[in-house]
Design an enzyme around this catalytic site. Sequence first.
Site, PDB file in Angstrom:
ATOM      1  N   HIS A  67       0.854  -1.193   0.000  1.00 15.04           N
ATOM      2  CA  HIS A  67       0.000   0.000   0.000  1.00 15.04           C
ATOM      3  C   HIS A  67       0.890   1.245   0.000  1.00 15.04           C
ATOM      4  O   HIS A  67       1.797   1.362   0.838  1.00 15.04           O
ATOM      5  CB  HIS A  67      -0.901   0.025   1.233  1.00 15.04           C
ATOM      6  N   ASP A  90      -7.485  -1.925   4.279  1.00 16.00           N
ATOM      7  CA  ASP A  90      -6.102  -1.534   4.581  1.00 16.00           C
ATOM      8  C   ASP A  90      -5.866  -1.408   6.081  1.00 16.00           C
ATOM      9  O   ASP A  90      -5.163  -0.511   6.548  1.00 16.00           O
ATOM     10  CB  ASP A  90      -5.735  -0.201   3.896  1.00 16.00           C
ATOM     11  N   PRO A 112      29.032  12.649 -19.499  1.00 14.13           N
ATOM     12  CA  PRO A 112      29.848  12.345 -18.322  1.00 14.13           C
ATOM     13  C   PRO A 112      30.831  13.460 -18.004  1.00 14.13           C
ATOM     14  O   PRO A 112      30.875  14.494 -18.691  1.00 14.13           O
ATOM     15  CB  PRO A 112      30.586  11.085 -18.760  1.00 14.13           C
ATOM     16  N   TRP A 113      31.664  13.202 -16.987  1.00 15.03           N
ATOM     17  CA  TRP A 113      32.574  14.237 -16.501  1.00 15.03           C
ATOM     18  C   TRP A 113      34.001  14.114 -17.022  1.00 15.03           C
ATOM     19  O   TRP A 113      34.832  14.970 -16.741  1.00 15.03           O
ATOM     20  CB  TRP A 113      32.609  14.244 -14.977  1.00 15.03           C
ATOM     21  N   PRO A 155      24.746  18.384 -18.275  1.00 17.99           N
ATOM     22  CA  PRO A 155      26.161  18.087 -18.066  1.00 17.99           C
ATOM     23  C   PRO A 155      26.338  17.316 -16.762  1.00 17.99           C
ATOM     24  O   PRO A 155      25.437  17.287 -15.920  1.00 17.99           O
ATOM     25  CB  PRO A 155      26.805  19.477 -17.983  1.00 17.99           C
ATOM     26  N   GLN A 181      27.224  16.596 -13.057  1.00 20.77           N
ATOM     27  CA  GLN A 181      27.050  17.503 -11.912  1.00 20.77           C
ATOM     28  C   GLN A 181      28.368  18.125 -11.479  1.00 20.77           C
ATOM     29  O   GLN A 181      28.397  19.276 -11.028  1.00 20.77           O
ATOM     30  CB  GLN A 181      26.418  16.732 -10.751  1.00 20.77           C
ATOM     31  N   GLY A 183      19.913  11.856 -10.497  1.00 23.70           N
ATOM     32  CA  GLY A 183      18.725  11.286  -9.886  1.00 23.70           C
ATOM     33  C   GLY A 183      17.485  12.123 -10.094  1.00 23.70           C
ATOM     34  O   GLY A 183      16.373  11.593 -10.104  1.00 23.70           O
ATOM     35  N   SER A 191      28.081   5.130 -16.931  1.00 20.19           N
ATOM     36  CA  SER A 191      28.297   3.778 -16.425  1.00 20.19           C
ATOM     37  C   SER A 191      27.204   2.820 -16.904  1.00 20.19           C
ATOM     38  O   SER A 191      26.082   3.221 -17.192  1.00 20.19           O
ATOM     39  CB  SER A 191      28.337   3.790 -14.897  1.00 20.19           C
ATOM     40  N   LEU A 218      28.608   3.066 -22.764  1.00 13.92           N
ATOM     41  CA  LEU A 218      28.721   2.720 -21.355  1.00 13.92           C
ATOM     42  C   LEU A 218      30.142   2.292 -20.991  1.00 13.92           C
ATOM     43  O   LEU A 218      31.095   2.665 -21.646  1.00 13.92           O
ATOM     44  CB  LEU A 218      27.701   1.630 -21.026  1.00 13.92           C
ATOM     45  N   CYS A 245      36.968   6.357 -21.545  1.00 10.88           N
ATOM     46  CA  CYS A 245      36.089   5.183 -21.651  1.00 10.88           C
ATOM     47  C   CYS A 245      36.727   4.047 -22.435  1.00 10.88           C
ATOM     48  O   CYS A 245      36.450   2.874 -22.183  1.00 10.88           O
ATOM     49  CB  CYS A 245      34.759   5.580 -22.282  1.00 10.88           C
TER      50      CYS A 245
END
Length: 923
Positions: free
Chosen positions: A128, A164, A593-594, A619, A621, A652, A672, A695, A728
């Site tokens: 729930h 419930d 990526p960075w 870009p 972070q 995120g 990644s 990746l 990479c």
Amino acid sequence: MLWTANRIIRKFSTSSNYYQNKLRLALIGQSLFGQEVYTNLRKQGHKVVGVFTVPDRDGKADPLAVVAEKDGTPVFKFPRWRVKGKPIPEVVEAYKAVGAELNVMPFCSQFIPMNVIDHPAHGSIIYHPSILPLHRGASAINWTLIQGDKKAGFSIFWADDGLDTGPILLQRECPVEPNDTVDSLYNRFLFPEGIKAMVESVQLIADGKATRVPQTEEGASYEGIQKKSNSKVNLAQPAEAIHNWIRGHDKVPGAWTVIDGQTVTLYGSSMLGESVPAGQPLEIEGASQAGVVTKNGLVLYGSDSKALMVKNLQYEDGKMISAAKYFSSGDTARVELTDDEKKIAEEIRDIWKGILSNVAAIEETTDFFKSGAASMDVVRLVEEIKQKCAGLQLQNEDVYMATTFQDFIQMFVRRLRGEDQEEEMVIDYATKDVNNMTVKMPWQCFINGKFEDAENGKTADTINPADGSVICKVAYASVGDVDQAVAAAKEAFEVGPWGRMDPRDRGTLLYKLADLMEEHQEELATIESIDSGAVYTLALKTHVGMSIQTFRYFAGWCDKIQGKTIPINQARPNRNLTFTKKEPLGVCAIVIPWNYPLMMLAWKSAACLAAGNTLVLKPAQVTPLSALKFAELTVKAGIPKGVINIVPGSGGMVGQRMSDHPDIRKLGFTGSTPIGKQIMKSCALSNLKKVSLELGGKSPLIIFSDCDMDKAVRMGMSAVFFNKGENCIAAGRLFVEESIHDEYIRRVVEEIKKMKVGDPLHRSTDHGPQNHKAHMDKLVEYCEVGVKEGATLVYGGKQVDRPGFFMEPTLFTDVEDHMFIAKEESFGPIMVVSKFKDGDIDGVLSRANDTEFGLASGVFTRDINKAMYVSERLDAGTVFVNTYNKTDVASPFGGFKQSGFGKDLGEDALNEYLRTKAVTVEY
């Protein structure tokens, strides 16, 4: 990417799951949530003896049914379990026949009889989406937001005959962000964590460790399902309450109010700070004060005089518009002409008549091009009007954007009044005196051609890895900023000049952008150096230099994108013409990526723009500054507003919203493998958007004894240490033939000792700092794991004793195939060397291919037959022979297996941002 030592420990500890207790389960539920619970329970070794879900709808099975039927699990699709409150005997008997020990009910929408609930030895558990006993009932997530709860969460509880009300087995909670929606809460927490909790709960029951905590009635609540009829928003209350009501109803059923006598539904609410943008007042029924239509949306005021922003409005006929466009929709957008302007309009009508001599009369709805006008007529029209109105800035493109006479006059009058003049770009630079220059860096979000603060006002520090100091604060975008950027990109594609622009003109703008990047190359390279740690000379040549080449290469493709004609069977006595067209996709998202901030931007966005798309780019972070400087240059190049949008922030939040956004048609990602998998899943669940993924890698480099030793040493080191190993395609593992192994290692150590580690801005520096502290720490941990496993640490393995995030160039030998460092990517300056027996070509190939990655590979040998044999059998998207890191803008780049799919660079990259339409004409 890199696994930590902790992950190794977890890997061994979870292997004991095989010996844990397992149950026979009946799954009663539906949806993707039910599908994921089913899949994960089976992975844990539980036996699903039956799946009970809803009947097919429009010929399509529920996702839970689809996966269960594929596995051969018995599936039952009962439309109902009860009739007039009484269980259906044949349904109950079919259920009992599967012999379940526990009922698992993820998002079950049917009413299940108690003789089914209580039948298994362990009873039934239900998911729930609230922290019970709060918000019992079917609209729990909505009411969590409507009520302004500071925490959201879910409960796994034991089913009983109440609504419930059964005992609690497990609960999880998360904070509610100020601008969370039902979708963001579900996607961020309730969905992924809920699946894990369901699986955990089943195992607790199997192991006899599950609790039964009775629900208290204190704080218990039940709220019914909201309907459109009772979802009208009460505007005579505080702003936060209005905001909560709107976001709690967002998507379904939609909170509404009355504006100018019409029912209007409000979507996309967010709270505003102290500063409210200027705009045009709008009276709204029941509001304590008039709203304001601004460039960003509709501002509403609560009874406490605080403000919130609404992004979109929907009318009763289903038409949805950006709230910012309220006064531009329909007839309200038209301006009234003065008497002098009416006289000029009639003179312009005569000019139209002179050009369109075949048209009897120029009406308000006369379309310039449908009446037979061509490109030369456009030039004539513009020049004749400019001759009459000296000083008026009118472009050929203006005619294409306003093709009817009435629209052309409206555009002309606004231009004459100066209303359509673009505002001068205002940039609040962060400046830094460095590298013998003053570097000027934009730091705000770049949306719709302007730099502006993040919607929530948040910022984050960006750090110089050479000394750990703060370079400046950078806007930290929210979901609302992404939505605003996507809306701008969509408008630029669908109604702006970019979507209608001649491809050759589009190419001209990209060439101009490349010229501006070259003009600012020293500043761009300096920004790359201080923000990412790239050695300045490398940044100048590769990070910036290849970016410039990439834009020039794809600028040349703009007017060369072609379809083809296809012979098909003729429909006698008629004939057919079948041809294909290559079309842009629309709004594309790019997540970079960075390690190469500007170059990765260029690799993806140049192809995207050349194909005619618009884009929203996130870009990394930790390295946002060169992307924002690039945004400034796009304005100077004349790229229309909304075509390119840059939203710095977290993966995120910003990246996830891009994956979920229904108006984005393609997402290109470099990063990644685990994150790539999550992105691919989110893109599928949202709107099945196209995806390309570049990746992780663990690229093998095979060095045979018949190589050019000098070249193999030099290029082998470059294969590992180029760009501090943050590359990479870096050679993740070297295989050196046994007879030359010791000599090769000796010479590599000699060369490593000559490398100058230091300030990346110094021209003699070979090796700069790692990108950020967390990565630096992972590299040290990676080396510690290698030593513990028994590999020989020949050189390095530690952080350099100086300020900043500097890692010693590192060399491991005696690396065996089973070791962690033989399998996992370090993404740092760590050379991992294994030897192989002389002449064992097939053996070393087998070892080189024994990886789930397949990005790049290499071989050094003077024997051309051996080189060709090995290159054909290496399972990787790129094979380098007697060289390494040799990428070119014309050569496609991308991996196999879990290194991703899709290509950057070359003609292949264009196809990642195009769709093919087939057209058949019968004549």
